[in-house]
Write a protein that holds these residues in place. Structure first.
Motif, short mmCIF file in Angstrom:
data_model
loop_
_atom_site.label_atom_id
_atom_site.label_comp_id
_atom_site.label_asym_id
_atom_site.label_seq_id
_atom_site.Cartn_x
_atom_site.Cartn_y
_atom_site.Cartn_z
N ALA A 76 0.84 -1.21 0.00
CA ALA A 76 0.00 0.00 0.00
C ALA A 76 0.87 1.25 0.00
O ALA A 76 0.55 2.24 -0.67
CB ALA A 76 -0.93 0.00 1.21
N GLY A 77 1.99 1.22 0.72
CA GLY A 77 2.91 2.35 0.73
C GLY A 77 3.52 2.60 -0.64
O GLY A 77 3.67 3.75 -1.07
N TRP A 80 2.13 1.85 -3.51
CA TRP A 80 1.07 2.42 -4.35
C TRP A 80 0.87 3.92 -4.05
O TRP A 80 0.65 4.71 -4.95
CB TRP A 80 -0.25 1.67 -4.16
N ARG A 81 0.97 4.30 -2.77
CA ARG A 81 0.83 5.73 -2.43
C ARG A 81 1.93 6.55 -3.09
O ARG A 81 1.68 7.63 -3.63
CB ARG A 81 0.86 5.92 -0.92
N VAL A 82 3.16 6.04 -3.06
CA VAL A 82 4.28 6.76 -3.69
C VAL A 82 4.04 6.86 -5.19
O VAL A 82 4.23 7.93 -5.79
CB VAL A 82 5.62 6.06 -3.39
N HIS A 115 1.24 6.82 -6.85
CA HIS A 115 0.13 7.73 -7.17
C HIS A 115 0.51 9.19 -6.96
O HIS A 115 -0.06 10.07 -7.59
CB HIS A 115 -1.11 7.36 -6.36
N ARG A 116 1.48 9.44 -6.08
CA ARG A 116 1.94 10.83 -5.90
C ARG A 116 2.87 11.27 -7.03
O ARG A 116 3.01 12.45 -7.29
CB ARG A 116 2.68 10.95 -4.58
N HIS A 117 3.48 10.29 -7.68
CA HIS A 117 4.39 10.60 -8.78
C HIS A 117 3.59 11.14 -9.97
O HIS A 117 2.64 10.52 -10.43
CB HIS A 117 5.15 9.34 -9.17
N TYR A 154 2.84 8.96 -13.26
CA TYR A 154 2.34 7.59 -13.12
C TYR A 154 1.10 7.36 -13.98
O TYR A 154 0.16 8.14 -13.96
CB TYR A 154 2.02 7.30 -11.66
#
Length: 70
Positions: free
Chosen positions: A46-47, A49-51, A53-55, A58
């Motif tokens: 999950a961490g 995926w969060r990174v 999605h912030r990129h 992506y």
């Protein structure tokens, strides 16, 4: 090691277990450790995926270009 015991006892109530004979205690400890391991993997995925999605660049389904994330 004490932190792992505390986590298993508080989260999974291991000390309150009434399983005491034969191979059952070791089997249940293995299942509890597996459950905690899967939860840890799930949280780390999950961490990631969060990174991603912030990129800004992506795109789901796009192949990784080999460049590192900022």
């Amino acid at each position: 090691m004490e932190a792992v015991h505390h986590l298993r006892d508080v989260t999974l109530r291991e000390d309150a277990s009434k399983i005491r004979t034969g191979h059952a205690p070791r089997t249940m400890a293995t299942l509890r450790n597996t459950a905690l391991g899967l939860a840890a993997i799930s949280l780390s995925v999950a961490g990631v995926w969060r990174v991603l999605h912030r990129h800004r660049g992506y795109r789901p389904g796009a192949r990784w270009s080999g460049t590192s994330l900022p």
